[in-house]
Design a protein around this motif. Structure first.
Motif, PDB file in Angstrom:
ATOM      1  N   ALA A  14     -39.893 -46.212 -45.298  1.00 57.64           N
ATOM      2  CA  ALA A  14     -38.871 -46.660 -46.239  1.00 57.64           C
ATOM      3  C   ALA A  14     -38.940 -45.877 -47.544  1.00 57.64           C
ATOM      4  O   ALA A  14     -37.916 -45.497 -48.123  1.00 57.64           O
ATOM      5  N   ASN A  15     -40.160 -45.619 -48.014  1.00 58.56           N
ATOM      6  CA  ASN A  15     -40.323 -44.888 -49.272  1.00 58.56           C
ATOM      7  C   ASN A  15     -39.731 -43.486 -49.170  1.00 58.56           C
ATOM      8  O   ASN A  15     -39.145 -42.967 -50.121  1.00 58.56           O
ATOM      9  N   LEU A  44     -33.856 -52.641 -43.544  1.00 62.79           N
ATOM     10  CA  LEU A  44     -34.324 -51.620 -44.478  1.00 62.79           C
ATOM     11  C   LEU A  44     -33.435 -50.381 -44.437  1.00 62.79           C
ATOM     12  O   LEU A  44     -33.135 -49.783 -45.472  1.00 62.79           O
ATOM     13  N   ILE A  94     -41.047 -47.846 -53.241  1.00 62.43           N
ATOM     14  CA  ILE A  94     -40.783 -49.039 -52.452  1.00 62.43           C
ATOM     15  C   ILE A  94     -41.604 -50.230 -52.946  1.00 62.43           C
ATOM     16  O   ILE A  94     -41.152 -51.383 -52.883  1.00 62.43           O
ATOM     17  N   ILE A 144     -31.919 -49.504 -47.934  1.00 59.35           N
ATOM     18  CA  ILE A 144     -32.471 -48.344 -48.620  1.00 59.35           C
ATOM     19  C   ILE A 144     -31.544 -47.141 -48.511  1.00 59.35           C
ATOM     20  O   ILE A 144     -31.473 -46.316 -49.422  1.00 59.35           O
ATOM     21  N   LEU A 204     -35.829 -43.253 -49.800  1.00 61.81           N
ATOM     22  CA  LEU A 204     -35.246 -43.523 -51.112  1.00 61.81           C
ATOM     23  C   LEU A 204     -34.690 -42.240 -51.737  1.00 61.81           C
ATOM     24  O   LEU A 204     -35.329 -41.193 -51.707  1.00 61.81           O
ATOM     25  N   LEU A 228     -43.497 -49.141 -44.700  1.00 67.14           N
ATOM     26  CA  LEU A 228     -43.393 -48.837 -46.131  1.00 67.14           C
ATOM     27  C   LEU A 228     -43.310 -47.332 -46.371  1.00 67.14           C
ATOM     28  O   LEU A 228     -42.516 -46.868 -47.193  1.00 67.14           O
TER      29      LEU A 228
END
Length: 328
Positions: free
Chosen positions: A44-45, A244, A259, A248, A48, A41
């Motif tokens: 992935a965040n 992802l 996320i 993303i 962005l 997470l």
């Protein structure tokens, strides 16, 4: 002499040590199980891309997501010759405080008032002012305040579908459409990324035009969501990263969306596409409305649309499909 030899480990001591080792191993396994999704997470965040998009208008009940599919050209995707960035996919996803979630497709040619620019086709707002102007235009059209803006580049759809190994799509007529590059034999087929993208963009060979395209776009997104939610994906960390990364990497979101918000969006999307959700379009009055020199536009029903948006906001719609072309 007189001293006692050192005692060896007792069976009980062995059990204690073994118990401690087992507890340690269990703790490490638990930490790894927890750390993987948390680390994923965080990773992935950080990937962005953010853009200033929200209007700051007073909030309306529930949570409203504006989903836009953008085409900045130069991505190796043929279309109809329009220059510059634009959005062919505009959807409003609303999760009310109570009642069914609703996923509503807004035809790109919807006749709408563009703030500070006058009336024109809805997707013109994006061409003229990007995400901020599109958000303000949609808010004026629907009366709903956009809480989260999510934009995906068309090339990203291709990458996501390929990352999950294709999706099954259905269309009940043959298509050979040079503009979208869709070649299709009537029926259901597993589509790769390029075909799924063409499937979601084709409109010139669709008897329902923009309305039919919106239906197919919802089908593509629904198929992606269903396959990405496969529990088997949880056991394949490499596939999780690939998915992802593909998804993303093609997303742009408003300045406050993270996320976790995208996770909530996914849940709302699944609810809207489920048996208790609402999908479709607003009530359409005239699919070939021609005001002034704008050309052909889609006019929402001026009598039914205001109440429709109030019902979306308050969760008062009955589950099932809504809108579509007006009945003769």
């Amino acid at each position: 002499m007189g001293g006692r030899p050192a005692a060896g480990p007792t069976r009980g001591g062995v059990r204690v040590r073994k118990g401690r080792v087992a507890a340690l191993v269990a703790g490490l396994v638990l930490a790894a199980v927890l750390a993987w999704p948390i680390g994923l997470l965080i990773w992935a965040n950080g990937k962005l891309e953010h853009v200033e998009a929200l209007s700051g208008a007073p909030g309306t009940p529930g949570t409203t997501y504006l989903l836009a599919g953008s085409d900045a050209r130069g991505e190796g995707i043929s279309e109809d010759g329009t220059e510059g960035a634009r959005t062919d996919t505009i959807m409003l996803l609303h999760a009310p405080p109570s009642g069914p979630a609703a996923l509503i497709s807004l035809p790109r040619d919807t006749y709408a008032e563009i703030p500070d620019n006058g009336p024109h086709k809805l997707n013109t707002a994006y061409s003229w002012g990007g995400a901020p102007l599109l958000v303000r235009t949609v808010e004026g059209l629907t009366g709903l305040t956009v809480d989260h803006y999510v934009e995906i580049g068309f090339g990203g759809v291709e990458g996501i579908v390929d990352a999950i190994g294709g999706v099954e799509l259905c269309l009940d007529y043959d298509v050979n459409d040079p503009k979208s590059e869709l070649v299709w034999t009537a029926g259901c087929h597993v589509a790769d990324g390029h075909t799924a993208l063409a499937f979601s963009r084709m409109r010139y060979s669709d008897p329902k035009g923009d309305i039919g395209r919106a239906e197919r776009q919802r089908q593509v997104i629904g198929a992606i969501s269903a396959k990405a939610a496969d529990p088997g994906l949880l056991l394949q960390p490499g596939d999780q990263v690939s998915l992802l990364d593909a998804g993303i990497g093609s997303l742009t979101v408003d300045e406050s969306t993270g996320i976790i918000d995208l996770g909530r969006l996914a849940l709302a999307f699944r609810a809207a596409n489920g048996p208790d959700g609402v999908t479709g379009t607003p009530p359409i009055g005239n699919p070939d409305y021609r005001p002034g020199n704008i050309g052909s536009t889609v006019q929402l029903d001026p009598e039914l649309a205001p109440q429709f948006w109030s019902d979306v906001r308050d969760g008062n719609l009955s589950p099932g499909p809504v809108g579509g072309l007006p009945q003769p």
